[in-house]
Design a protein around this motif. Structure first.
Motif, PDB file in Angstrom:
ATOM      1  N   VAL A  36      37.743  34.073  34.546  1.00  0.00           N
ATOM      2  CA  VAL A  36      37.053  35.489  34.346  1.00  0.00           C
ATOM      3  C   VAL A  36      35.859  35.091  35.138  1.00  0.00           C
ATOM      4  O   VAL A  36      35.432  36.012  35.906  1.00  0.00           O
ATOM      5  N   SER A  37      35.005  34.186  34.794  1.00  0.00           N
ATOM      6  CA  SER A  37      33.529  34.067  35.416  1.00  0.00           C
ATOM      7  C   SER A  37      33.937  33.885  36.840  1.00  0.00           C
ATOM      8  O   SER A  37      32.817  34.611  37.648  1.00  0.00           O
ATOM      9  N   ARG A  38      35.005  33.110  37.179  1.00  0.00           N
ATOM     10  CA  ARG A  38      34.877  32.990  38.700  1.00  0.00           C
ATOM     11  C   ARG A  38      35.629  34.115  39.342  1.00  0.00           C
ATOM     12  O   ARG A  38      35.016  34.698  40.452  1.00  0.00           O
ATOM     13  N   TYR A  39      36.250  34.965  38.817  1.00  0.00           N
ATOM     14  CA  TYR A  39      36.481  36.423  39.171  1.00  0.00           C
ATOM     15  C   TYR A  39      35.232  37.250  39.308  1.00  0.00           C
ATOM     16  O   TYR A  39      34.894  38.060  40.355  1.00  0.00           O
ATOM     17  N   LEU A  40      34.508  37.339  38.259  1.00  0.00           N
ATOM     18  CA  LEU A  40      33.218  38.249  38.536  1.00  0.00           C
ATOM     19  C   LEU A  40      32.302  37.880  39.374  1.00  0.00           C
ATOM     20  O   LEU A  40      31.381  38.519  39.769  1.00  0.00           O
ATOM     21  N   ASN A  41      32.291  36.510  39.780  1.00  0.00           N
ATOM     22  CA  ASN A  41      31.502  35.862  40.747  1.00  0.00           C
ATOM     23  C   ASN A  41      31.865  35.893  42.091  1.00  0.00           C
ATOM     24  O   ASN A  41      31.269  35.280  42.992  1.00  0.00           O
ATOM     25  N   GLY A  42      33.014  36.568  42.311  1.00  0.00           N
ATOM     26  CA  GLY A  42      33.642  36.739  43.650  1.00  0.00           C
ATOM     27  C   GLY A  42      34.233  35.656  44.204  1.00  0.00           C
ATOM     28  O   GLY A  42      34.801  35.245  45.248  1.00  0.00           O
ATOM     29  N   GLY A  43      34.846  34.475  43.151  1.00  0.00           N
ATOM     30  CA  GLY A  43      35.462  33.396  43.458  1.00  0.00           C
ATOM     31  C   GLY A  43      37.094  33.633  43.793  1.00  0.00           C
ATOM     32  O   GLY A  43      37.523  34.619  43.451  1.00  0.00           O
ATOM     33  N   SER A  44      37.759  32.583  44.273  1.00  0.00           N
ATOM     34  CA  SER A  44      39.218  32.520  44.347  1.00  0.00           C
ATOM     35  C   SER A  44      39.999  32.863  43.238  1.00  0.00           C
ATOM     36  O   SER A  44      39.970  31.824  42.362  1.00  0.00           O
ATOM     37  N   VAL A  45      40.761  33.754  42.970  1.00  0.00           N
ATOM     38  CA  VAL A  45      41.579  34.013  41.639  1.00  0.00           C
ATOM     39  C   VAL A  45      42.900  34.391  42.340  1.00  0.00           C
ATOM     40  O   VAL A  45      42.964  35.388  43.098  1.00  0.00           O
ATOM     41  N   GLY A  46      44.009  33.964  41.659  1.00  0.00           N
ATOM     42  CA  GLY A  46      45.347  34.329  41.947  1.00  0.00           C
ATOM     43  C   GLY A  46      45.630  35.891  41.782  1.00  0.00           C
ATOM     44  O   GLY A  46      44.951  36.650  41.051  1.00  0.00           O
ATOM     45  N   GLU A  47      46.357  36.394  42.785  1.00  0.00           N
ATOM     46  CA  GLU A  47      46.655  38.005  42.555  1.00  0.00           C
ATOM     47  C   GLU A  47      46.962  38.710  41.429  1.00  0.00           C
ATOM     48  O   GLU A  47      46.545  39.412  40.821  1.00  0.00           O
ATOM     49  N   LEU A  48      48.146  37.786  40.824  1.00  0.00           N
ATOM     50  CA  LEU A  48      48.411  38.126  39.589  1.00  0.00           C
ATOM     51  C   LEU A  48      47.571  38.000  38.514  1.00  0.00           C
ATOM     52  O   LEU A  48      47.210  39.027  37.603  1.00  0.00           O
ATOM     53  N   THR A  49      46.659  37.181  38.357  1.00  0.00           N
ATOM     54  CA  THR A  49      45.620  36.781  37.235  1.00  0.00           C
ATOM     55  C   THR A  49      44.381  38.077  37.668  1.00  0.00           C
ATOM     56  O   THR A  49      43.732  38.566  36.704  1.00  0.00           O
ATOM     57  N   LYS A  50      44.333  38.171  38.915  1.00  0.00           N
ATOM     58  CA  LYS A  50      43.362  39.127  39.137  1.00  0.00           C
ATOM     59  C   LYS A  50      43.772  40.609  38.694  1.00  0.00           C
ATOM     60  O   LYS A  50      42.919  41.178  38.073  1.00  0.00           O
ATOM     61  N   LYS A  51      44.877  40.948  38.705  1.00  0.00           N
ATOM     62  CA  LYS A  51      45.329  42.080  38.162  1.00  0.00           C
ATOM     63  C   LYS A  51      45.347  42.500  36.604  1.00  0.00           C
ATOM     64  O   LYS A  51      44.814  43.298  36.044  1.00  0.00           O
ATOM     65  N   LYS A  52      45.555  41.119  36.002  1.00  0.00           N
ATOM     66  CA  LYS A  52      45.361  41.133  34.612  1.00  0.00           C
ATOM     67  C   LYS A  52      44.084  41.290  34.182  1.00  0.00           C
ATOM     68  O   LYS A  52      43.706  42.109  33.139  1.00  0.00           O
ATOM     69  N   ILE A  53      43.113  40.566  34.725  1.00  0.00           N
ATOM     70  CA  ILE A  53      41.664  40.679  34.522  1.00  0.00           C
ATOM     71  C   ILE A  53      41.070  41.886  34.701  1.00  0.00           C
ATOM     72  O   ILE A  53      40.251  42.653  33.697  1.00  0.00           O
ATOM     73  N   GLU A  54      41.456  42.698  35.858  1.00  0.00           N
ATOM     74  CA  GLU A  54      40.821  44.004  36.098  1.00  0.00           C
ATOM     75  C   GLU A  54      41.533  45.140  35.110  1.00  0.00           C
ATOM     76  O   GLU A  54      40.983  45.828  34.889  1.00  0.00           O
ATOM     77  N   ARG A  55      42.926  44.903  34.582  1.00  0.00           N
ATOM     78  CA  ARG A  55      43.374  45.978  33.818  1.00  0.00           C
ATOM     79  C   ARG A  55      42.682  45.857  32.518  1.00  0.00           C
ATOM     80  O   ARG A  55      42.296  46.898  31.767  1.00  0.00           O
ATOM     81  N   VAL A  56      42.429  44.439  32.080  1.00  0.00           N
ATOM     82  CA  VAL A  56      41.769  44.552  30.727  1.00  0.00           C
ATOM     83  C   VAL A  56      40.183  44.909  30.904  1.00  0.00           C
ATOM     84  O   VAL A  56      39.589  45.568  29.756  1.00  0.00           O
ATOM     85  N   ILE A  57      39.671  44.831  31.901  1.00  0.00           N
ATOM     86  CA  ILE A  57      38.221  45.141  32.049  1.00  0.00           C
ATOM     87  C   ILE A  57      38.166  46.669  32.230  1.00  0.00           C
ATOM     88  O   ILE A  57      37.279  47.467  31.512  1.00  0.00           O
ATOM     89  N   LYS A  58      39.070  47.381  32.686  1.00  0.00           N
ATOM     90  CA  LYS A  58      39.316  48.857  32.887  1.00  0.00           C
ATOM     91  C   LYS A  58      39.573  49.398  31.352  1.00  0.00           C
ATOM     92  O   LYS A  58      38.879  50.175  30.878  1.00  0.00           O
ATOM     93  N   GLU A  59      40.429  48.517  30.521  1.00  0.00           N
ATOM     94  CA  GLU A  59      40.739  49.246  29.339  1.00  0.00           C
ATOM     95  C   GLU A  59      39.730  48.995  28.289  1.00  0.00           C
ATOM     96  O   GLU A  59      39.661  50.074  27.560  1.00  0.00           O
TER      97      GLU A  59
END
Length: 331
Positions: free
Chosen positions: A18-41
């Motif tokens: 999650v930290s890597r995603y938030l800092n613009g690091g490399s994250v797999g597309e499926l994982t990225k969508k999961k994190i984005e969904r939870v952040i939105k919810e």
């Protein structure tokens, strides 16, 4: 209030992911969508400042200002903020209340907070400033003042002073009072005055007296009546719009009509100068645009891109009602 750990748990991924995603690091597309969904919810809002401290490349720009109750400062800050947001940077503001010791302290404090760079709206640059810049080794950009050891964005005060000098001469004024500020402020106190003086010297046949006041309108209100009584100029050329506004008030209190019996000019182009009566002839500086250029320039410095050591912002003379043309009746 959700944390990164909560987002990781709800997404079914590691906290570091999650930290890597938030800092613009490399994250797999499926994982990225999961994190984005939870952040939105959850409505989770990342702590941008904390992220910047942890990131290898921070995105916080420190901006130090001498005062907040200033049109020039507020417009410059708006320009910086708008441009930084477009460039995915954040602004951290620190006010010094025109205290030089506090200004130096704030420079070091911001560096400890690991800002990516510092934009300094300076009133003067001392040896202590230069020592701090050299010790910190982070990008520094001066706005409003110039020093050979630092990248600087300046208003073209000398040329602006020269042009307003040529302007008042062209209007037939030969008995002139120039109301400036301390020469510790190189831009306003020295360069504007030097440009004006050059224009007057070129014209010749002028009676000019130079006076000093502060940046405060109230002091100009007190200072101007004595100048009028003892020198009786046809025009007051004021180094800032605030001084000019004080001069207008002083003239009104003395029952002097502007511009029939006394002309007045300023520098700045503050919005209020257009709506007062008489409206003020002034040199307009484009503070918001200067702020935008400052933000762009700072990001270039952070990214080690080429940048001119000195950047000049634009200005123009705005002719309004406060200056009388003494030559209009002469052939």
């Amino acid at each position: 209030m959700k944390t990164i750990a909560d987002i990781a748990r709800l997404s079914g991924v590691a906290k570091s992911t999650v930290s890597r995603y938030l800092n613009g690091g490399s994250v797999g597309e499926l994982t990225k969508k999961k994190i984005e969904r939870v952040i939105k919810e959850t409505g989770y809002i990342p702590n941008t400042f904390a992220q910047s401290l942890k990131a290898k490349k921070p995105n916080i720009i420190g901006t130090i200002v001498p005062r907040l109750d200033s049109y020039a400062t507020s417009q410059t800050l708006i320009g910086i903020d708008e441009q930084l947001r477009e460039l995915n940077y954040q602004m951290l503001i620190s006010n010094t209340s025109q205290d030089l010791d506090r200004e130096i302290e704030n420079i070091y404090t911001m560096a400890r907070q690991k800002v990516a760079g510092i934009i300094l709206l300076a009133t003067q640059i001392t040896d202590t400033h230069i020592e701090a810049f050299q010790q910190l080794q982070i990008p520094i950009l001066l706005v409003g003042q110039q020093h050979q050891a630092v990248y600087s964005l300046i208003h073209n005060d000398f040329e602006a002073g020269y042009d307003i000098g040529k302007y008042v001469i062209a209007k037939g004024h030969r008995k002139i009072a120039y109301l400036g500020v301390t020469e510790q402020d190189i831009a306003v106190g020295v360069n504007r005055k030097k440009g004006f003086t050059k224009a007057i010297q070129e014209a010749g046949d002028c009676e000019v007296k130079y006076y000093e006041t502060s940046f405060k309108m109230a002091e100009a209100i007190k200072r101007v009546p004595d100048i009028i009584d003892k020198f009786n100029p046809s025009i007051l050329v004021c180094a800032t719009d605030n001084i000019a506004l004080g001069a207008l008030k002083a003239a009104h209190l003395k029952g002097i009509n502007v511009p029939d019996h006394l002309s007045i000019t300023g520098f700045g182009g503050y919005e209020v100068t257009e709506i007062i009566h008489p409206s003020l002839t002034t040199v307009q500086f484009f503070y918001k645009e200067a702020g935008q250029v400052a933000a762009q320039s700072m990001v270039k410095l952070i990214n080690s891109e080429e940048l001119s050591p000195i950047i000049l912002s634009k200005y123009k003379i705005i002719e309004r009602e406060s200056v009388d043309n003494l030559l209009s009746g002469k052939l």
